[in-house]
Design a protein around this motif. Structure first.
Motif, PDB file in Angstrom:
ATOM      1  N   ASN A 146       0.849  -1.187   0.000  1.00  0.00           N
ATOM      2  CA  ASN A 146       0.000   0.000   0.000  1.00  0.00           C
ATOM      3  C   ASN A 146       0.884   1.236   0.000  1.00  0.00           C
ATOM      4  O   ASN A 146       1.381   1.643   1.042  1.00  0.00           O
ATOM      5  N   TRP A 164       2.735   0.865  14.916  1.00  0.00           N
ATOM      6  CA  TRP A 164       3.880   0.905  13.999  1.00  0.00           C
ATOM      7  C   TRP A 164       4.252   2.310  13.580  1.00  0.00           C
ATOM      8  O   TRP A 164       5.398   2.575  13.264  1.00  0.00           O
ATOM      9  N   GLN A 165       3.263   3.204  13.583  1.00  0.00           N
ATOM     10  CA  GLN A 165       3.607   4.615  13.359  1.00  0.00           C
ATOM     11  C   GLN A 165       4.472   5.098  14.527  1.00  0.00           C
ATOM     12  O   GLN A 165       5.495   5.751  14.334  1.00  0.00           O
ATOM     13  N   SER A 206      -2.763   1.694   8.119  1.00  0.00           N
ATOM     14  CA  SER A 206      -2.290   2.760   8.996  1.00  0.00           C
ATOM     15  C   SER A 206      -2.412   4.099   8.284  1.00  0.00           C
ATOM     16  O   SER A 206      -1.886   4.278   7.192  1.00  0.00           O
ATOM     17  N   ASN A 215       6.725  -6.922  11.575  1.00  0.00           N
ATOM     18  CA  ASN A 215       7.608  -6.427  10.517  1.00  0.00           C
ATOM     19  C   ASN A 215       7.164  -5.109   9.905  1.00  0.00           C
ATOM     20  O   ASN A 215       7.466  -4.835   8.750  1.00  0.00           O
ATOM     21  N   GLY A 216       6.438  -4.327  10.651  1.00  0.00           N
ATOM     22  CA  GLY A 216       6.048  -3.028  10.114  1.00  0.00           C
ATOM     23  C   GLY A 216       4.556  -2.901   9.956  1.00  0.00           C
ATOM     24  O   GLY A 216       3.815  -3.859  10.171  1.00  0.00           O
ATOM     25  N   PRO A 217       4.104  -1.698   9.592  1.00  0.00           N
ATOM     26  CA  PRO A 217       2.671  -1.397   9.585  1.00  0.00           C
ATOM     27  C   PRO A 217       1.918  -2.086   8.453  1.00  0.00           C
ATOM     28  O   PRO A 217       2.442  -2.250   7.356  1.00  0.00           O
ATOM     29  N   CYS A 218       0.670  -2.449   8.721  1.00  0.00           N
ATOM     30  CA  CYS A 218      -0.189  -2.969   7.665  1.00  0.00           C
ATOM     31  C   CYS A 218      -0.623  -1.813   6.776  1.00  0.00           C
ATOM     32  O   CYS A 218      -0.278  -0.653   7.031  1.00  0.00           O
ATOM     33  N   GLY A 219      -1.404  -2.130   5.757  1.00  0.00           N
ATOM     34  CA  GLY A 219      -1.812  -1.108   4.800  1.00  0.00           C
ATOM     35  C   GLY A 219      -2.864  -0.159   5.336  1.00  0.00           C
ATOM     36  O   GLY A 219      -3.220   0.817   4.683  1.00  0.00           O
ATOM     37  N   ARG A 238       9.269  -1.256   3.554  1.00  0.00           N
ATOM     38  CA  ARG A 238       8.438  -2.427   3.822  1.00  0.00           C
ATOM     39  C   ARG A 238       8.372  -3.296   2.567  1.00  0.00           C
ATOM     40  O   ARG A 238       8.425  -4.524   2.636  1.00  0.00           O
ATOM     41  N   LYS A 296      11.430  -5.297   2.346  1.00  0.00           N
ATOM     42  CA  LYS A 296      11.399  -6.462   3.230  1.00  0.00           C
ATOM     43  C   LYS A 296      10.627  -7.614   2.574  1.00  0.00           C
ATOM     44  O   LYS A 296      11.010  -8.767   2.692  1.00  0.00           O
ATOM     45  N   LEU A 336       1.590  -7.332  14.419  1.00  0.00           N
ATOM     46  CA  LEU A 336       2.578  -7.461  13.345  1.00  0.00           C
ATOM     47  C   LEU A 336       3.981  -7.224  13.889  1.00  0.00           C
ATOM     48  O   LEU A 336       4.184  -6.393  14.771  1.00  0.00           O
TER      49      LEU A 336
END
Ligand code: SF4
Ligand code: SF4
Lengths: 334, 234
Positions: free
Chosen positions: A172, B179-180, B164, B158-162, A184, A187, B156
């Motif tokens: 996204n 994650w922010q 956020s 490994n970082g933010p989902c879509g 991301r 990754k 999660l």
């Protein structure tokens, strides 16, 4: 299964062969029914056959229970279409995911898209317990190891070797934090993603900015990035997506154009408004495809025409992407 | 601290419906600090229930007592002497307090007056937020001191989902996206490199998924020490 991997293909899927040959690929989304009627899949499949290179089958999209993506994917295989089954981390743990993937491979499915999954609070079972044993990056890595090293997540060998999947992931470009998004993606590529399908692009300048960073990082050379598009159906839908869908950006320009499309048509004339809206929605979508094709690093298009699969052939044809190319075997061996 | 909220009055009335004489037991630690089950709340609940049951035409005898900590034997043992006067304990402790009472007083029914919600802190007067899920394998060293297990709606790693957006979680605008926060803090600390490494699947066997957990410190066990003093084998 070994023949699928001849010529160095990872999966031998149509999507992989076309990407490898350097074609601009086209995929579309098919939502399975909220029921068990095979005919629904057959009807939608008919609309997409020969028009797109592979078809995403959503996995309980927006956390609403629907027919299993693998079962629906198998129906597509039987009809001669190539499925990309979506697999979320919301509903299954690592045991469930791996066992389902082995089953999918046995049923002739060769593409899998690894997703985190929308939160269950959006769907029709908001009181459910979610899983999230893995996240989407760990899922990509697990599937890549299953395929390349022939091992389960625990390290044990898979009998008869790894399942040949072409592995996809989502991106996204419009979520926050914006600066982290290319990392991301990096990754996901490092985890083993072969292709990426993006969120709907309704903010082209922002997407260009994102793609510039992606290209600067050299990611587009390691992974095929398919930009997400979809036809708007009404002003309300455009506004809703702009204002209410988390992680989505819709430029005001599109909301205005949808509004202008029905200017002068009386509110009572619902059919005429619907027609005008849908025509404008398709027009915008086709224009966007032309704009996106020009952006460096975009390797294809992913069309999400939710509950409007009829629009897909029209869009593909008007965008000049028809007929679809073929490489090697036209039909995947199963 | 453990954060809890009082159950709705109607539910509490249901829970004590069969009893004539009820002892409300408050707790002087976490639930006092979060204004859910301390001496003050026990007193208010006691008078509310006395009045409510009287209005319902069947007044109950209700008393209150608050112990310093409901989750340790030594603080609840003195209650035993009084318990003959009651046929039910309504605990205003957290879930641990309720169970400590139930375990110590096997003949006495114990019901919870609170819903235990999470481990967290008051971020401002009147607002509490979750911070830890006791996963048994703390990863705060990798995530800039902000816990994605407790604070990311999808846990999660490994970082933010879509979903956020503008610092908010897709689940609800009232939830800050973990994650922010992790990204901003890691960036400010010059530790973004940590976020670029792929974190492998978590070992959930150390969390509740591995079954109920137990911590044993042999060096602290009394039986062990006695054995050592007596020259017994380790
Ligand atoms: S990582 Fe685990 S132990 Fe550490 S704060 Fe989060 S839940 Fe608690
Ligand atoms: S929006 Fe942020 S907190 Fe919410 S699920 Fe996604 S990453 Fe986690």
């Amino acid at each position: 299964m070994m023949e699928d991997r001849s010529n160095g293909y990872k999966s031998g899927s149509n999507l992989e062969r076309l990407i490898r040959a350097g074609h601009f690929v086209v995929t579309a989304e098919l939502g399975p029914p909220k029921g068990w009627q095979r005919e629904v899949i057959e009807r939608k499949a008919k609309l997409l056959r020969g028009v797109v290179d592979a078809v995403n089958i959503t996995d309980n999209q927006t956390a609403i229970v629907r027919m299993s993506s693998i079962a629906a994917g198998r129906i597509l295989v039987e009809l001669g279409l190539e499925p990309i089954i979506q697999m979320t981390c919301r509903d299954r743990n690592r045991l469930g995911i791996q066992s389902d993937l082995l089953g999918a491979a046995a049923l002739g499915i060769r593409n899998v898209l690894c997703l985190t999954g929308d939160h269950q609070s959006f769907g029709n079972h908001p009181t459910a317990k979610n899983v999230h044993d893995l996240d989407s990056i760990q899922l990509v890595q697990m599937v890549a190891r299953m395929r390349d090293e022939g091992i389960f997540q625990c390290g044990e060998a898979i009998k008869g070797g790894g399942p040949p999947f072409f592995i996809g992931a989502a991106a996204n470009p419009f979520g926050d934090p914006f600066e982290f998004r290319p990392y991301r993606l990096a990754k996901k590529v490092a985890a083993g993603a072969d292709f990426i399908q993006t969120q709907l692009v309704f903010d082209i300048p922002r997407f260009k900015e994102y793609m510039k960073r992606v290209v600067d990082m050299g990611l587009h050379e390691k992974v095929a990035i398919l930009a997400g598009v979809g036809p708007l159906k009404s002003t309300g839908m455009a506004r809703y997506m702009r204002d209410r869908v988390p992680g989505m950006r819709v430029a005001d320009e599109y909301v205005e154009r949808m509004k202008a499309a029905v200017a002068g048509i009386p509110k009572e004339d619902k059919a005429a408004r619907r027609e005008a809206w849908r025509a404008e929605g398709i027009r915008i979508c086709v224009e966007q495809i032309h704009q996106l094709r020009e952006i460096e690093g975009v390797a294809g298009i992913h069309i999400m025409a939710i509950e409007w699969e009829e629009a897909v052939p029209v869009i593909v044809k008007e965008a000049g992407l028809y007929p679809r190319p073929t490489v090697g075997e036209a039909v995947l061996k199963t | 601290m453990i954060v809890a909220e009082q159950k709705p009055l109607e539910e509490i009335k249901e829970l004590i419906a069969d009893a004539e004489r009820v002892l409300i037991v408050g707790c002087g630690t976490c639930v006092t600090v979060c204004f859910a089950g301390g001496a003050k709340e026990a007193a208010i609940l006691g008078s509310t229930l006395r009045m409510a049951t009287r209005l319902d035409g069947h007044g109950k005898a209700i008393d209150e007592v608050t112990v310093q900590r409901q989750c340790e034997w030594e603080y609840i043992d003195p209650l035993e002497a009084r318990l003959d006067d009651y046929d039910l304990i309504l605990s205003l402790g957290c879930g641990i307090g309720v169970q400590t009472l139930a375990e110590r007083f096997p003949d006495k029914p114990v019901v919870p007056g609170l819903n235990t919600v999470f481990m967290g802190l008051p971020v401002e007067q009147g607002v509490w937020e979750e911070r830890c899920q006791a996963c048994g394998d703390c990863i705060l060293g990798l995530t800039a001191g902000i816990c994605p297990i407790a604070r990311c709606s999808k846990q999660l790693l490994n970082g933010p989902c879509g979903g956020s957006q503008d610092g908010r979680c897709e689940v609800d605008e009232s939830i800050p996206c973990a994650w922010q926060l992790i990204y901003e803090r890691a960036k400010a600390l010059g530790r973004l490199d940590k976020l670029l490494e792929i974190q492998p699947p978590k070992d959930w066997s150390k969390s509740r998924d591995g079954g109920p957990r137990r911590v044993v410190r042999e060096d602290l066990r009394l039986t062990h020490r006695v054995a050592e003093v007596a020259g017994g084998e380790r």
